[in-house]
Design an enzyme around this catalytic site. Structure first.
Site, PDB file in Angstrom:
ATOM      1  N   HIS A 399       0.818  -1.204   0.000  1.00 10.26           N
ATOM      2  CA  HIS A 399       0.000   0.000   0.000  1.00 10.26           C
ATOM      3  C   HIS A 399       0.862   1.268   0.000  1.00 10.26           C
ATOM      4  O   HIS A 399       0.666   2.185  -0.800  1.00 10.26           O
ATOM      5  CB  HIS A 399      -0.935  -0.013   1.212  1.00 10.26           C
ATOM      6  N   CYS A 709      -1.646  -4.588 -15.342  1.00  6.54           N
ATOM      7  CA  CYS A 709      -1.696  -3.400 -14.493  1.00  6.54           C
ATOM      8  C   CYS A 709      -0.945  -3.616 -13.185  1.00  6.54           C
ATOM      9  O   CYS A 709      -0.919  -2.756 -12.322  1.00  6.54           O
ATOM     10  CB  CYS A 709      -3.139  -2.982 -14.216  1.00  6.54           C
TER      11      CYS A 709
HETATM   12  C1  PEP Z   1      -2.219  -6.719  -8.857  1.00  6.22           C
HETATM   13  O1  PEP Z   1      -2.528  -7.634  -8.093  1.00  6.22           O
HETATM   14  O2  PEP Z   1      -1.253  -6.782  -9.642  1.00  6.22           O
HETATM   15  C2  PEP Z   1      -2.958  -5.450  -8.847  1.00  6.22           C
HETATM   16  C3  PEP Z   1      -2.738  -4.533  -9.751  1.00  6.22           C
HETATM   17  O3  PEP Z   1      -3.837  -5.264  -7.830  1.00  6.22           O
HETATM   18  P1  PEP Z   1      -3.435  -4.810  -6.357  1.00  6.22           P
HETATM   19  O4  PEP Z   1      -2.011  -4.416  -6.363  1.00  6.22           O
HETATM   20  O5  PEP Z   1      -4.347  -3.710  -6.015  1.00  6.22           O
HETATM   21  O6  PEP Z   1      -3.704  -6.065  -5.590  1.00  6.22           O
END
Ligand code: PEP
Ligand code: MG
Length: 762
Positions: A399, A709
């Site tokens: 985070h 992503c």
């Molecule tokens: C991922 O898991 O790569 C993603 C983009 O989602 P998060 O980082 O919010 O879990």
């Protein structure tokens, strides 16, 4: 065997000559042979030194003098060392040898040239043993007799107490240890320093240059706190500039020696190297690294605009995480107190404020350095104010890392001990690129260029790529910076940061009859992002917050306690069971579609089976969405969804996007937020690449947009691999867009070129 002469010129020397000329001499010879600008030099060979020992008859006497020495006995060691040194210094150098050295010196220049006389020790049986720094160097030597004395002093330094101790401890047979002496034109540097051709700790392709005024000894010895420059070899750009307060410099002192003098006035804080000089130095560094096939630790010097390379040797620290020379010179003047993972680029100084509980965030002031075990979404308001963020826990996808990158706030995560080692009120400087925390305030240049909107703005956007390069957004206030990169859309808008920032759980809004407030907040936040990207796709992801992230908020007391929140009640699985929570999200989407935002697409997180997609779609339909005419897709974060991609496509997904942050943790069983296993967290693990490759191929077959992503999409090397394997779009962090766009463009051009060449060859 050919007898080795007393003198060898640089041009005659190759790396195989280490036994005769030592590591330093051999390296200089190699460097000269590949065309690097090495100042003129010759070497008085190790064989010359042996001949000196034998012909003067002191060889046996020297060894006998400390044969039974207990090197742990300081007094005895000092006595033996000074005895042996004196024997060398007092012995009369054979006339032939003297003559040869004189002649070589004359050959360098008609006039008496000022030279540096450097020791280059070597062991016959272990030619690559490192004796660096244990024998002496004499600078600013002018004239034949001073030169002859300096050579003899270098020889004598082989018997310094420290050198004898080191060899004894390392188990070297002193009879086979030799010393060569490099006599080299002294460059009266206006500025000088050191360069690591790759990151000395991680091995990343980052050239790190330290420089200061005057002779380079000031930097090497740690006498001065040097400027620091970081050049990214991937983007071929200067990434970071840290201008230090350079209080002193070392300059030549008369004919013999050097002196430390004060740097006066504005020069103290003036930047030493221009971008063009950094570019050139990095290029020379790369030539050396490519030639040797291993990252180098280079000493350089500049005079009258001309760059000289003085020395190059392998960096021995990559992979084994210990201090190295250049680093320790930083350490002496700018002490590193803590290390972690550089999670968001930039450098900032400020006062530490340790936050053990979100309730303490009231004490955080603008410009502070926020130090905490791990940030939570409810800390975002405090994270907005601070100059930098440091955490004990977490990796590149935690985070703190995600939000800091978006806020453009330097961050170092996973330090393990920041909340114990740092003290509230303490002044520190955080380097969010290198993952370092320095003691005190270190003057530095403007924030990292990579983090500024201009970097990705009009200039780089001019590069057109067939693969879309999109951007990730988590907080609406980052939307304008994100759009300024010229990205082709938003490949991931994480709405949990928006919701968690409200400090109340969705359940609280529902239980307190405040549903409309929730819908409005969500609608307004998403709208800010949609407005920043008119006509470009924006994929909004439905809520994906693990239960532990909800806990500190109002309503959080009702969250279940889970052993493994990462594997728990989150993503689409929770929304399918908490219909009201899902309904409120869908309500905000519906309003936006109704307002004409048909660029809004919805992405479901943590899907593990096509049935979940089908169920989510059916629920949306029940909530009044015209599901066949909106863009709905999934994230591939769980191996099962990569494996079953074809079934998902048959169920009607319009796109799929790899969430590698989770895909890596679920494929390799490595907790992405656990700093203890961070070095095993490998986005390019063959199993992860295998899943990605297969899923891309299936998407291509069905003409379904396939994207990424996760954080791995912000790594240019991974981006190149993805383009080669046929990905349709890449969504990266704001700070990474420019370099990803370049990597994508270069790979696409290469593919086209190769195809054309293959056609021509047919
Ligand atoms: C991922 O898991 O790569 C993603 C983009 O989602 P998060 O980082 O919010 O879990
Ligand atoms: Mg994820």
């Amino acid at each position: 065997m050919k007898e080795v002469p007393n003198i060898l010129w640089l041009e005659e020397i190759r790396k195989e000559d280490i036994p005769s000329v030592g590591g330093k001499g051999a390296s200089l010879g190699e460097m000269a042979s590949i065309g690097l600008p090495v100042p003129k030099a010759f070497v008085v060979t190790a064989q010359a030194f042996r001949r000196f020992l034998v012909e003067t008859g002191i060889e046996k006497k020297i060894f006998a003098s400390y044969e039974k020495l207990d090197v742990e006995n300081n007094e005895a060691l000092e006595k033996a060392a000074s005895g042996a040194k004196n024997m060398v210094l007092k012995a009369k150098m054979p006339a032939i040898l003297k003559d040869e050295i004189r002649k070589a010196y004359k050959k360098m220049s008609a006039e008496d040239l000022i030279v540096a006389v450097r020791s280059s020790a070597t062991a016959e049986d272990l030619p690559d043993a490192s004796f660096a720094g244990q024998q002496e160097t004499y600078l600013n030597i002018k004239g034949e007799s001073a030169l002859l004395t300096a050579v003899q002093m270098c020889w004598a330094s082989l018997y310094g107490a420290r050198a004898i101790y080191y060899r004894a401890k390392q188990g070297f047979d002193d009879h086979s240890v030799n010393i060569a002496v490099v006599v080299q034109q002294l460059v009266h540097s206006e500025k000088a320093g050191v360069m690591f051709t790759s990151h000395p700790i991680t091995g990343e392709p980052l050239t790190i240059i330290e420089g200061s005024w005057g002779l380079g000894e000031a930097v090497v010895s740690g006498t001065v706190s040097p400027d620091k420059y970081i050049f990214d070899q991937r983007s071929q750009k200067v990434m970071d500039v840290l201008v230090s307060n350079k209080k002193v410099e070392i300059i030549a002192d008369g004919d013999h020696g050097t002196k430390v003098v004060e740097v006066t006035g504005a020069r103290q804080d003036t930047r030493v190297l221009s971008d063009a000089e950094i570019d050139k130095l990095a290029m020379y560094g790369k030539i050396a690294e490519d030639h040797y096939g291993i990252p180098q630790d280079v000493e350089w010097s500049i005079v009258g605009g001309t760059i000289y390379i003085l020395q190059s040797r392998p960096i021995t620290t990559i992979g084994n995480r210990k201090e190295v020379k250049g680093m320790s010179s930083v350490k002496q003047s700018a002490t590193i107190i803590l290390k972690g993972q550089g999670a968001a680029p930039g450098i900032a100084s400020g006062r530490v404020v340790i936050i053990r509980d979100v309730k303490d965030t009231g004490s955080v002031k603008a410009g502070d350095i926020l130090v905490t075990r791990m940030t939570n979404p409810d800390m975002v308001p405090a994270m907005r104010k601070v100059a930098a963020i440091v955490t004990d826990e977490g990796g590149m996808t935690c985070h703190a890392a995600i939000v800091s990158r978006e806020l453009g706030t330097p961050a170092v995560v996973g330090t393990k001990t920041a909340t114990h080692i740092l003290k509230t009120g303490q002044m520190v400087t955080v380097d969010g690129e290198m993952g370092l925390i320095y003691e005190g305030e270190i003057p530095h240049a403007a924030p990292a260029a990579a983090a500024t909107p201009q970097q990705g703005g009009a200039g780089p956007a001019a590069i057109i790529t067939a693969t879309s390069v999109k951007v990730n957004v988590s907080i609406p206030e980052a939307a304008v910076r994100a759009a300024a990169t010229g990205a082709d859309g938003v490949g991931l808008l994480r709405i949990e940061h928006l919701i968690l920032g409200l400090n109340k759980t969705p359940g609280w809004f529902i239980a307190n009859n405040k549903e409309e407030d929730f819908v409005r907040e969500l609608h307004d936040g998403i709208k800010i992002v949609l407005d920043a990207f008119p006509g470009k796709p924006v994929w909004v992801r439905t809520l994906d917050a693990p239960t532990d992230e909800f806990r500190n908020m109002m309503g959080g007391e009702n969250e279940p306690h889970e052993h493994n929140p990462m594997l728990g009640w989150r993503g689409i699985r929770r929304d399918l069971q908490s219909q009201d929570q899902f309904r409120l999200q869908v309500e905000s989407f519906k309003r936006l579609w109704k307002e004409g935002y048909d660029n809004l697409g919805i992405m479901f997180p943590m899907v593990s089976h096509p049935d979940q997609f089908v169920a989510a779609k059916a629920m949306m339909k029940a909530f009044g969405v015209d599901v066949e005419n909106v863009t709905l897709g999934i994230m591939i974060e769980i191996p099962s969804s990569a494996i079953m991609i074809e079934e998902f496509i048959r169920c009607g997904i319009k796109f799929a996007s790899f969430g590698t942050n989770d895909l890596v943790q679920y494929t390799l069983a490595i907790d992405r937020n656990n700093e203890n296993v961070a070095d095993m967290y490998q986005p390019q693990h063959p199993a992860v690449l295998h899943l990605i490759h297969n899923a891309i191929q299936v998407c291509r077959e069905y003409n379904v947009e396939c994207s990424i992503c996760g954080q791995a999409g912000s790594d240019p090397k991974m981006a190149m691999w993805l383009v080669e394997h046929g990905i349709s779009s890449i969504s990266a962090n704001i700070d990474a867009i420019a370099k990803i766009r370049q990597a994508v463009a270069r790979t696409e051009k290469r593919i086209i070129l190769e195809a054309a060449r293959n056609r021509d060859a047919e």
